[in-house]
Write an enzyme that holds these catalytic residues in place. Structure first.
Site, PDB file in Angstrom:
ATOM      1  N   GLU A 103       0.848  -1.199   0.000  1.00 45.27           N
ATOM      2  CA  GLU A 103       0.000   0.000   0.000  1.00 45.27           C
ATOM      3  C   GLU A 103       0.878   1.242   0.000  1.00 45.27           C
ATOM      4  O   GLU A 103       1.932   1.280   0.634  1.00 45.27           O
ATOM      5  CB  GLU A 103      -0.899  -0.013   1.236  1.00 45.27           C
ATOM      6  N   ASP A 105       0.168   5.380   0.545  1.00 42.80           N
ATOM      7  CA  ASP A 105      -0.929   6.206   1.052  1.00 42.80           C
ATOM      8  C   ASP A 105      -0.693   7.698   0.991  1.00 42.80           C
ATOM      9  O   ASP A 105       0.349   8.193   1.444  1.00 42.80           O
ATOM     10  CB  ASP A 105      -1.175   5.901   2.544  1.00 42.80           C
ATOM     11  N   GLU A 107      -3.202  10.414   2.846  1.00 42.17           N
ATOM     12  CA  GLU A 107      -4.404  10.608   3.654  1.00 42.17           C
ATOM     13  C   GLU A 107      -4.431  12.054   4.138  1.00 42.17           C
ATOM     14  O   GLU A 107      -3.431  12.561   4.658  1.00 42.17           O
ATOM     15  CB  GLU A 107      -4.438   9.659   4.859  1.00 42.17           C
ATOM     16  N   HIS A 120      -0.943  12.978   5.572  1.00 40.88           N
ATOM     17  CA  HIS A 120      -0.319  11.793   6.162  1.00 40.88           C
ATOM     18  C   HIS A 120       0.104  10.856   5.035  1.00 40.88           C
ATOM     19  O   HIS A 120      -0.694  10.550   4.144  1.00 40.88           O
ATOM     20  CB  HIS A 120      -1.349  11.109   7.069  1.00 40.88           C
ATOM     21  N   THR A 121       1.362  10.415   5.030  1.00 39.54           N
ATOM     22  CA  THR A 121       1.840   9.462   4.031  1.00 39.54           C
ATOM     23  C   THR A 121       2.369   8.214   4.726  1.00 39.54           C
ATOM     24  O   THR A 121       2.850   8.271   5.859  1.00 39.54           O
ATOM     25  CB  THR A 121       2.960  10.060   3.155  1.00 39.54           C
ATOM     26  N   ASN A 122       2.255   7.083   4.034  1.00 37.13           N
ATOM     27  CA  ASN A 122       2.746   5.824   4.594  1.00 37.13           C
ATOM     28  C   ASN A 122       3.023   4.856   3.451  1.00 37.13           C
ATOM     29  O   ASN A 122       2.484   4.997   2.341  1.00 37.13           O
ATOM     30  CB  ASN A 122       1.721   5.230   5.561  1.00 37.13           C
ATOM     31  N   ASP A 130       3.982   1.254   9.209  1.00 40.15           N
ATOM     32  CA  ASP A 130       4.718   1.984  10.254  1.00 40.15           C
ATOM     33  C   ASP A 130       5.830   2.850   9.675  1.00 40.15           C
ATOM     34  O   ASP A 130       6.910   2.969  10.252  1.00 40.15           O
ATOM     35  CB  ASP A 130       5.291   1.021  11.293  1.00 40.15           C
ATOM     36  N   GLU A 132       5.381   6.304   8.626  1.00 39.44           N
ATOM     37  CA  GLU A 132       4.600   7.510   8.468  1.00 39.44           C
ATOM     38  C   GLU A 132       5.464   8.776   8.408  1.00 39.44           C
ATOM     39  O   GLU A 132       6.402   8.937   9.184  1.00 39.44           O
ATOM     40  CB  GLU A 132       3.612   7.672   9.631  1.00 39.44           C
ATOM     41  N   TRP A 197      -9.556   9.320  15.893  1.00 39.32           N
ATOM     42  CA  TRP A 197      -8.110   9.538  15.850  1.00 39.32           C
ATOM     43  C   TRP A 197      -7.648  10.658  14.917  1.00 39.32           C
ATOM     44  O   TRP A 197      -6.545  11.190  15.067  1.00 39.32           O
ATOM     45  CB  TRP A 197      -7.371   8.262  15.429  1.00 39.32           C
ATOM     46  N   GLY A 201      -5.610  13.614  17.606  1.00 40.87           N
ATOM     47  CA  GLY A 201      -5.664  12.322  18.288  1.00 40.87           C
ATOM     48  C   GLY A 201      -7.045  11.912  18.733  1.00 40.87           C
ATOM     49  O   GLY A 201      -7.192  11.103  19.660  1.00 40.87           O
ATOM     50  N   ARG A 280       9.594   6.022  19.862  1.00 42.45           N
ATOM     51  CA  ARG A 280       8.788   4.959  19.263  1.00 42.45           C
ATOM     52  C   ARG A 280       9.621   3.710  18.975  1.00 42.45           C
ATOM     53  O   ARG A 280       9.098   2.601  18.946  1.00 42.45           O
ATOM     54  CB  ARG A 280       8.162   5.482  17.969  1.00 42.45           C
TER      55      ARG A 280
END
Length: 294
Positions: A103, A105, A107, A120-122, A130, A132, A197, A201, A280
């Site tokens: 995928e 992305d 968003e 938002h990209t991924n 994970d 992002e 979310w 958040g 993270r």
């Protein structure tokens, strides 16, 4: 940065030219896309030249490409939900199917009036994401159409806004990093509610008194290798809109001029980078991330 800076002026001119090229060459949306869900909330307008998606309290909506692709350049012009769009998510992405799907992305996370959208990209490969990165934009994406592009070839995934690269995810399989290159993907887009979310958040909820929320799309272009049903590889075919740019995407990379633009965007407008999130990844950053001091 001043709005009259030479680089910003250059970027604005580039965006204008990219828009004009798209307007001159794109085919109708209904030739390339199918409305896939939403019970009438997605609509083709202006004899197929325009597409709208809407979201209300009961459902969102979405569409998908008629074809599956294995590498290519996918362009879409989008005008996002205006005003208070908190809780809404507008998407534009490539994806295969199944638990080990690939995928890529885009968003767009809505926000309260007066605050910027979050882009938002991924990247997912074999079911693992994970990766992002998030950005604000240097313009209001609700005032007019802007072109969002994914260039996907065996060595690079380049995310572009108005022909300006904002992210370059490179093939680093030699380091053990998964890269999407074996699964054909369709283009998908949707408008849906994610107020658990999407905005701060989940602290800011969707204001349903403002519904329906509507986003608009035009000038879809897919210069890509089309994978026929039942085939595992590219048959050599191209989508109906591919003649615009041929197959230059197969070897496209970020050159020195484009790299300056990419660095400008990342310095000024990136608001999250997983490769900078040491909390993270306490055991160490992913292998594709540049080395950083703790």
């Amino acid at each position: 940065m001043s709005s009259t800076s030479p680089l910003l002026l250059l970027l604005s001119i580039s965006a204008m030219l990219a828009s004009l090229v798209s307007l001159a060459n794109a085919g109708t949306m209904d030739q390339e896309l199918d409305l896939s869900w939403g019970d009438g909330r997605g609509k083709f307008l202006n004899n197929g030249q325009l597409l709208s998606l809407s979201l209300d309290k009961y459902s969102g909506s979405g569409f998908q490409s008629k074809h599956q692709y294995l590498f290519g350049r996918i362009d879409m012009q989008i005008k996002l939900v205006p005003g208070n769009s908190a809780g809404t998510v507008t998407t534009f992405f490539l994806s295969s199917q199944g638990p080990t799907h690939d995928e890529i992305d885009f968003e767009f996370l809505g926000n309260v009036s007066g605050n910027p959208y979050t882009l938002h990209t991924n990247v997912f490969a074999q079911g693992k994401g994970d990766k992002e990165q998030q950005f604000h934009l240097w313009f209001d994406p609700t005032k007019d159409f802007h072109t969002y592009s994914i260039v996907w070839n065996p060595q690079h995934i380049i995310f572009m806004v108005d022909n300006i690269p904002i992210r370059d995810f490179k093939n680093m399989e030699e380091r053990g990093v998964r890269f999407p290159k074996d699964q054909a993907m369709r283009m998908y887009s949707s408008l849906w509610n994610a107020d658990d979310w999407a905005t701060m958040g989940g602290q800011v909820k969707t204001n349903w008194s403002l519904a329906p929320f509507t986003a608009y799309y035009r000038n879809y272009r897919a210069s890509a290798c089309v994978v026929s049903p039942g085939s595992s590889g590219c048959s050599g075919g191209r989508s109906a809109t591919s003649s615009v740019s041929g197959d230059a995407w197969m070897n496209q990379e970020v050159d020195s001029v484009s790299y300056r633009r990419l660095r400008w965007v990342q310095r000024k407008f990136m608001i999250y980078d997983y490769c900078a999130d040491l909390k993270r990844f306490p055991q160490g950053l992913p292998a594709e991330c540049p080395a950083r001091r703790r």
